[in-house]
Design a protein around this motif. Sequence first.
Motif, PDB file in Angstrom:
ATOM      1  N   ARG A  59      31.444   1.410   8.981  1.00  0.00           N
ATOM      2  CA  ARG A  59      30.601   0.435   9.405  1.00  0.00           C
ATOM      3  C   ARG A  59      29.222   0.325   9.404  1.00  0.00           C
ATOM      4  NH1 ARG A  59      28.345  -1.656  14.735  1.00  0.00           N
ATOM      5  NH2 ARG A  59      28.514  -4.010  14.553  1.00  0.00           N
ATOM      6  N   VAL A  60      28.566  -0.520   8.499  1.00  0.00           N
ATOM      7  CA  VAL A  60      26.991  -0.376   8.391  1.00  0.00           C
ATOM      8  C   VAL A  60      26.261  -1.790   8.873  1.00  0.00           C
ATOM      9  CG1 VAL A  60      25.367  -0.050   6.592  1.00  0.00           C
ATOM     10  CG2 VAL A  60      27.506   0.908   6.444  1.00  0.00           C
ATOM     11  N   VAL A  61      24.997  -1.620   9.470  1.00  0.00           N
ATOM     12  CA  VAL A  61      24.314  -2.745  10.124  1.00  0.00           C
ATOM     13  C   VAL A  61      23.161  -2.840   9.277  1.00  0.00           C
ATOM     14  CG1 VAL A  61      23.174  -3.924  11.801  1.00  0.00           C
ATOM     15  CG2 VAL A  61      25.223  -2.574  12.326  1.00  0.00           C
ATOM     16  N   VAL A  62      22.887  -3.863   8.667  1.00  0.00           N
ATOM     17  CA  VAL A  62      21.653  -4.012   7.709  1.00  0.00           C
ATOM     18  C   VAL A  62      20.852  -4.962   8.225  1.00  0.00           C
ATOM     19  CG1 VAL A  62      20.998  -4.841   5.427  1.00  0.00           C
ATOM     20  CG2 VAL A  62      23.266  -3.599   5.482  1.00  0.00           C
ATOM     21  N   LEU A  96      27.273  -2.405  -0.682  1.00  0.00           N
ATOM     22  CA  LEU A  96      28.046  -2.094   0.506  1.00  0.00           C
ATOM     23  C   LEU A  96      29.516  -2.806   0.653  1.00  0.00           C
ATOM     24  CD1 LEU A  96      25.426  -1.955   3.276  1.00  0.00           C
ATOM     25  CD2 LEU A  96      26.719  -0.102   2.215  1.00  0.00           C
ATOM     26  N   ALA A  97      29.645  -4.393   0.350  1.00  0.00           N
ATOM     27  CA  ALA A  97      30.679  -4.980   0.317  1.00  0.00           C
ATOM     28  C   ALA A  97      31.615  -4.631  -0.733  1.00  0.00           C
ATOM     29  CB  ALA A  97      30.189  -6.463   0.506  1.00  0.00           C
ATOM     30  N   ASP A  98      31.048  -4.102  -1.814  1.00  0.00           N
ATOM     31  CA  ASP A  98      31.954  -3.837  -3.004  1.00  0.00           C
ATOM     32  C   ASP A  98      32.639  -2.307  -2.729  1.00  0.00           C
ATOM     33  OD1 ASP A  98      31.564  -6.183  -4.234  1.00  0.00           O
ATOM     34  OD2 ASP A  98      29.999  -5.629  -5.642  1.00  0.00           O
ATOM     35  N   ASP A  99      31.884  -1.421  -2.141  1.00  0.00           N
ATOM     36  CA  ASP A  99      32.599  -0.056  -1.850  1.00  0.00           C
ATOM     37  C   ASP A  99      33.521  -0.190  -1.014  1.00  0.00           C
ATOM     38  OD1 ASP A  99      32.374   2.616  -1.202  1.00  0.00           O
ATOM     39  OD2 ASP A  99      30.476   2.760  -1.724  1.00  0.00           O
ATOM     40  N   PRO A 100      34.481   0.670  -1.620  1.00  0.00           N
ATOM     41  CA  PRO A 100      35.757   0.764  -0.886  1.00  0.00           C
ATOM     42  C   PRO A 100      35.866   1.572   0.465  1.00  0.00           C
ATOM     43  CG  PRO A 100      36.023   1.571  -2.818  1.00  0.00           C
ATOM     44  CD  PRO A 100      34.863   1.076  -2.995  1.00  0.00           C
ATOM     45  N   ALA A 101      34.909   2.370   0.357  1.00  0.00           N
ATOM     46  CA  ALA A 101      34.519   3.220   1.613  1.00  0.00           C
ATOM     47  C   ALA A 101      34.167   2.557   2.825  1.00  0.00           C
ATOM     48  CB  ALA A 101      33.941   4.614   1.236  1.00  0.00           C
ATOM     49  N   MET A 128      24.576   9.889 -14.392  1.00  0.00           N
ATOM     50  CA  MET A 128      24.303   8.629 -13.816  1.00  0.00           C
ATOM     51  C   MET A 128      25.207   8.246 -12.532  1.00  0.00           C
ATOM     52  SD  MET A 128      23.519   4.980 -15.554  1.00  0.00           S
ATOM     53  CE  MET A 128      22.490   5.716 -16.532  1.00  0.00           C
ATOM     54  N   MET A 129      24.551   7.911 -11.392  1.00  0.00           N
ATOM     55  CA  MET A 129      25.527   7.605 -10.109  1.00  0.00           C
ATOM     56  C   MET A 129      25.979   6.094 -10.449  1.00  0.00           C
ATOM     57  SD  MET A 129      24.718   7.393  -6.353  1.00  0.00           S
ATOM     58  CE  MET A 129      25.694   6.593  -5.051  1.00  0.00           C
ATOM     59  N   PRO A 130      27.375   5.954 -10.079  1.00  0.00           N
ATOM     60  CA  PRO A 130      27.877   4.671 -10.003  1.00  0.00           C
ATOM     61  C   PRO A 130      27.376   3.866  -8.930  1.00  0.00           C
ATOM     62  CG  PRO A 130      29.614   6.068  -9.506  1.00  0.00           C
ATOM     63  CD  PRO A 130      28.403   6.887 -10.066  1.00  0.00           C
ATOM     64  N   HIS A 131      27.493   2.505  -8.845  1.00  0.00           N
ATOM     65  CA  HIS A 131      26.972   1.873  -7.519  1.00  0.00           C
ATOM     66  C   HIS A 131      27.930   1.894  -6.521  1.00  0.00           C
ATOM     67  CE1 HIS A 131      23.671  -0.934  -9.494  1.00  0.00           C
ATOM     68  NE2 HIS A 131      23.168   0.557  -9.471  1.00  0.00           N
ATOM     69  N   SER A 132      29.293   2.308  -6.627  1.00  0.00           N
ATOM     70  CA  SER A 132      29.825   2.537  -5.450  1.00  0.00           C
ATOM     71  C   SER A 132      29.843   4.044  -5.222  1.00  0.00           C
ATOM     72  CB  SER A 132      31.434   2.274  -5.735  1.00  0.00           C
ATOM     73  OG  SER A 132      32.034   2.950  -6.801  1.00  0.00           O
ATOM     74  N   SER A 133      29.915   4.435  -3.907  1.00  0.00           N
ATOM     75  CA  SER A 133      29.535   5.759  -3.643  1.00  0.00           C
ATOM     76  C   SER A 133      30.625   6.709  -4.027  1.00  0.00           C
ATOM     77  CB  SER A 133      29.388   6.101  -2.072  1.00  0.00           C
ATOM     78  OG  SER A 133      30.840   5.693  -1.392  1.00  0.00           O
ATOM     79  N   SER A 134      30.248   7.932  -4.604  1.00  0.00           N
ATOM     80  CA  SER A 134      31.424   8.798  -5.110  1.00  0.00           C
ATOM     81  C   SER A 134      31.557   9.858  -4.242  1.00  0.00           C
ATOM     82  CB  SER A 134      30.702   9.725  -6.449  1.00  0.00           C
ATOM     83  OG  SER A 134      29.505  10.224  -5.911  1.00  0.00           O
ATOM     84  N   ALA A 169      22.633   7.198   0.191  1.00  0.00           N
ATOM     85  CA  ALA A 169      22.088   7.849   1.752  1.00  0.00           C
ATOM     86  C   ALA A 169      22.980   7.546   2.739  1.00  0.00           C
ATOM     87  CB  ALA A 169      20.749   7.174   1.794  1.00  0.00           C
ATOM     88  N   VAL A 170      23.748   6.523   2.626  1.00  0.00           N
ATOM     89  CA  VAL A 170      24.892   6.083   3.741  1.00  0.00           C
ATOM     90  C   VAL A 170      26.147   7.216   3.541  1.00  0.00           C
ATOM     91  CG1 VAL A 170      26.913   4.594   4.566  1.00  0.00           C
ATOM     92  CG2 VAL A 170      24.452   3.809   3.893  1.00  0.00           C
ATOM     93  N   SER A 171      26.395   7.576   2.498  1.00  0.00           N
ATOM     94  CA  SER A 171      27.567   8.374   1.966  1.00  0.00           C
ATOM     95  C   SER A 171      27.331   9.875   1.819  1.00  0.00           C
ATOM     96  CB  SER A 171      28.208   7.973   0.874  1.00  0.00           C
ATOM     97  OG  SER A 171      27.300   8.268  -0.296  1.00  0.00           O
ATOM     98  N   ARG A 172      26.269  10.414   1.801  1.00  0.00           N
ATOM     99  CA  ARG A 172      25.694  11.647   1.674  1.00  0.00           C
ATOM    100  C   ARG A 172      24.864  12.277   2.838  1.00  0.00           C
ATOM    101  NH1 ARG A 172      25.283  13.726  -4.073  1.00  0.00           N
ATOM    102  NH2 ARG A 172      26.359  12.086  -5.454  1.00  0.00           N
ATOM    103  N   PRO A 173      25.163  13.529   3.170  1.00  0.00           N
ATOM    104  CA  PRO A 173      24.320  13.940   4.616  1.00  0.00           C
ATOM    105  C   PRO A 173      23.016  14.365   4.368  1.00  0.00           C
ATOM    106  CG  PRO A 173      25.756  15.704   3.807  1.00  0.00           C
ATOM    107  CD  PRO A 173      25.965  14.232   2.781  1.00  0.00           C
ATOM    108  N   VAL A 174      22.272  13.356   3.874  1.00  0.00           N
ATOM    109  CA  VAL A 174      20.809  13.575   3.478  1.00  0.00           C
ATOM    110  C   VAL A 174      19.939  13.200   4.634  1.00  0.00           C
ATOM    111  CG1 VAL A 174      21.256  13.741   1.114  1.00  0.00           C
ATOM    112  CG2 VAL A 174      20.578  11.596   2.151  1.00  0.00           C
TER     113      VAL A 174
END
Length: 356
Positions: A19-22, A37-42, A1-7, A241-246
């Motif tokens: 930098r992400v624009v929503v 996104l705000a909680d992700d340290p990356a 199960m994937m955590p809510h912050s990107s691995s 999807a932000v963190s992985r090259p998919v």
Amino acid sequence: MMPHSSSQTPARSGEGGVRVVVVGATGNVGTSVVRLLADDPAVGSVLGLARRVPGWRPPKTTWQAVDIEPGGPDLVPLFAGADAVIHLAWKFQPTHRPAETWRTNVLGSNRVFDSAAAAGVPALIYASSVGAYSPGPKDQTVDESWPTHGWPQAAYTREKAYLERLLDAYEYAHPDVRVVRMRPGFLFKRESASEQRRIFAGHLAPGRLVRAGLIPAVPDLPGLRFQALHTDDAAAAYLAAVSRPVSGAFNLAADPPVDARVLAGIFDARSFSMPAAALRTALAAAWKLRLVPASPDLFDAVLRLPLMDGARARTELGWEPRRTSVEALQEFFAGLQAGEGMATPPLAAHGGHTRR
């Protein structure tokens, strides 16, 4: 199960992180995406775009009031330097004036797509929907190759299908842009209850009465079988999807599929067989009288939606929903009873409307 912050750490946009624009950052999906996104340290910074600036102030997030429709402000400077643009903005109403929703949903989305390309944004992540799919089976699941022609009578499904074609051409014209299309089932969370009641049922719907013991029976309609998902779980897929090259499309849904039996279990009620035509006739009359905002054409579309296979999201995004569809619906119904909302204009408990 994937955590809510990107691995998996995405490519850095300088020392400050990604930098992400929503776009459409204050609604049901947008608030969940921004929070993760705000909680992700990356993630170094989040720019949230919406028609109205909210009172909500998550960390690392700045807000900008923007209308994406034609004639609105130039979006290119807002997108410049972003590592990803997540496009979530969508107008569900007015259902009696489909040209108005087309202007926002189709022409506005086209502006977002073109502006992201002009700004050199390397990743565009778009909120498509199960509603983009052509009618399909209810007894088995379909993968992302199922045709996306929608149900042509309903504005929502027609617009979602059109944008799929628009993105087909966009990918051909911009092969350097990584395009991701999320196709979730119906999304629910506690804080979205008031907004979704206004959008689909209207102000006359008594949310406090939607509880076990007060709903004696649930109609079992032919074709009433759909997939639901907690909005926060869908947001985790956007973060991945932000963190992985998919790239490409991803079905997002939780088990079990929701039908009359599942709904009856939630409300401790019984189910009974009912022809869909009877309920549609009543809904059509109420819609024509403007007693409910949901179009009967959308009702027709829901009865035809296929069930989706989420294997690709599990394998390529490393994604699994944390909650079942039943848990998502139970939380949503609890929010309806309590009149829940959130400190953003779309999710506000009272929506700024007078009582009718």
